[in-house]
Design an enzyme around this catalytic site. Structure first.
Site, PDB file in Angstrom:
ATOM      1  N   GLU A 148       0.812  -1.222   0.000  1.00 41.28           N
ATOM      2  CA  GLU A 148       0.000   0.000   0.000  1.00 41.28           C
ATOM      3  C   GLU A 148       0.843   1.269   0.000  1.00 41.28           C
ATOM      4  O   GLU A 148       0.363   2.330  -0.390  1.00 41.28           O
ATOM      5  CB  GLU A 148      -0.917   0.016   1.241  1.00 41.28           C
ATOM      6  CG  GLU A 148      -2.015  -1.033   1.177  1.00 41.28           C
ATOM      7  CD  GLU A 148      -2.919  -0.999   2.406  1.00 41.28           C
ATOM      8  OE1 GLU A 148      -3.013   0.063   3.065  1.00 41.28           O
ATOM      9  OE2 GLU A 148      -3.494  -2.052   2.716  1.00 41.28           O
ATOM     10  N   LYS A 160      18.508   5.536   8.655  1.00 45.08           N
ATOM     11  CA  LYS A 160      18.567   4.124   8.276  1.00 45.08           C
ATOM     12  C   LYS A 160      19.966   3.554   8.547  1.00 45.08           C
ATOM     13  O   LYS A 160      20.925   4.273   8.340  1.00 45.08           O
ATOM     14  CB  LYS A 160      18.243   3.992   6.776  1.00 45.08           C
ATOM     15  CG  LYS A 160      16.848   4.431   6.412  1.00 45.08           C
ATOM     16  CD  LYS A 160      16.648   4.471   4.891  1.00 45.08           C
ATOM     17  CE  LYS A 160      17.283   5.689   4.252  1.00 45.08           C
ATOM     18  NZ  LYS A 160      17.036   5.845   2.820  1.00 45.08           N
ATOM     19  N   ASP A 182      18.949   2.120  -2.829  1.00 46.50           N
ATOM     20  CA  ASP A 182      20.135   1.695  -3.588  1.00 46.50           C
ATOM     21  C   ASP A 182      21.242   1.168  -2.683  1.00 46.50           C
ATOM     22  O   ASP A 182      22.296   0.782  -3.173  1.00 46.50           O
ATOM     23  CB  ASP A 182      20.682   2.863  -4.432  1.00 46.50           C
ATOM     24  CG  ASP A 182      21.315   3.947  -3.579  1.00 46.50           C
ATOM     25  OD1 ASP A 182      20.788   4.220  -2.474  1.00 46.50           O
ATOM     26  OD2 ASP A 182      22.333   4.529  -3.999  1.00 46.50           O
TER      27      ASP A 182
END
Lengths: 297, 297
Positions: free
Chosen positions: A19, A220, A245
């Protein structure tokens, strides 16, 4: 389990079960100031099919509003609410930790970090204003540091210099309880379209080297930002797909958060990096660039 | 075994069993450009008693001849042969490894490294000549690097900047087989008398962060330099005493080489650092400063 190339056979499984698509920016949406081929059409297709879109970037150089402007300047309309940058994450981390209002933050990094800290009501200094400060050791100089600094935030800083390294080191070593926060630890990134450059991982490591301390990482692959993302979007993590990436930040972040993961080869990771026996981070899927989804949808 | 404070009871045991004293410089002989109290008299006493004296410094900013000049300017007569600096160690490491004559070395660090490399017949560039190079990422700039660079040597560099970080990173990441050599990894040091500053450990860690590689360390605590020292002085390691202010470089070096070890508290290590339960490096002896030997002899 090894990754599958995105193909007509598996694409609808992925697409139908997701979603919200979470996109990294550098190496996925753009390289430096150049858009990667097919990006506007891909985002348009996803929106037209009712998918939610979120941008989760480790690059702390800009604030969310500066990123929204960058998208705008590249011809893509994105709301500030769809952007989760590590500059924002650093500010949110200090808010969550009830950073005392009488304390200040010293920044090694860009204006984006300072802007997000100020929006969160936190007093911050350093960053661009220290870009041209020089140190002449022969003058037996002395850097006086502010004892009320309670956190040093380190991100990508192309204006890194010895003054900043000394100032941040003094705060962390000498101010009791001073936090050491890294926006992220990316080794390199496409700061320009033409080549890769040292990323925040370089500046963060420098401060680790001088303080012999390890930072709290808010970008992250830490899932710290996910909590804020879930508050904004009513989608469970298993119905999200992280597209990035980088294996050690994007894909690991997606896996840590329980999302599906798609690696694109338009940034720092090559197919041989992915398939190297020393790599133990395998995304669910990989493909050359996000616009490959246009042909498959 | 925990360390003993140097005292009238144990000093003669140490003194009589040692033929050569190996001294660190920063924090032992001087702080910045100021001599530590009683140093000239102590060195004179040691020489008058027939002890050999050697200076083993991790600070790579200067070459051996530049160190000899610094001693001279501080009123102490020292021969170049008595000095083993990590700048010299870096050059000797490349000689021992038969560094190909057609290859070049890129230096992040001081003139001392360049001078020692040139004395060893190795072509080197970088260092001070790149101190003022700037990077403007908005110009989409590109750093072209020399493909014949076969080693990057990183030491203390108060003129560290993003250009140097990018250049060194490009060489290590893109030139096949390119060596990554650290003169040392000291976290901080007394670059001035007034305070501690980030040491080579800061710049080395920065390059580790951007390249995700670990360097070969040629300075203390590596015993690489010991081989050259033994060639010059006909003294067995067990008859040497390493005197230094750092546990993780000086004392560890002495222990790694099989020397006796004496920590002085005139530099970066405090008595509470030494006695902290987390510290697992215990010298044989400790004292405030080297001139304490004058009162004990």
């Amino acid at each position: 389990m090894s990754s599958q190339p995105l193909s007509p056979n598996n694409f609808s499984d992925l697409f139908d079960s997701v979603e919200a698509f979470l996109f990294d920016c550098d190496g996925v949406i753009w390289k430096g100031d150049e858009l990667i081929q097919g990006v506007p059409q891909t985002l348009q297709m996803l929106r037209s099919k009712g998918k939610k879109i979120v941008f989760v970037t480790n690059n702390s150089w800009k604030s969310r509003s500066q990123y929204a402007q960058k998208f705008q300047s590249l011809g893509i309309s994105v709301s500030q609410d769809e952007i989760f940058s590590s500059s924002f994450a650093a500010a949110m981390y200090l808010k969550v930790k009830d950073f005392p209002s009488q304390n200040k933050v010293y920044v090694i990094g860009g204006e984006g970090i300072l802007e997000e800290l100020r929006l969160a009501g936190i007093t911050a200094f350093g960053g661009p204003e220290d870009a041209n400060k020089t140190i002449d050791l022969k003058q037996n100089c002395f850097v006086e540091h502010d004892k009320s600094v309670g956190a040093v935030v380190v991100g990508i800083d192309p204006n890194i210099n010895y003054y900043k390294l000394q100032y941040g080191t003094l705060c962390i070593r000498e101010n009791p309880g001073c936090l050491f926060i890294a926006t992220n630890r990316d080794a390199v990134g496409h700061m320009t379209a033409l080549q890769e450059w040292p990323g925040a991982g370089c500046m963060v490591a420098a401060i680790c080297g001088s303080t012999q301390k390890e930072p709290v990482v808010v970008g992250k692959p830490s899932t710290f930002m996910m909590e804020f993302l879930l508050k904004k979007f009513n989608v469970s993590c298993s119905k999200m797909c992280m597209v990035g990436d980088r294996l050690d930040t994007d894909i690991l972040f997606g896996q840590n958060a329980g999302c599906k993961t798609l690696l694109v080869l338009s940034g720092v990771t090559t197919q041989s990096d992915l398939q190297d026996p020393s790599n133990n981070i395998q995304p669910d899927y990989y493909t050359n660039k996000i616009s490959d989804m246009l042909d498959l949808s």
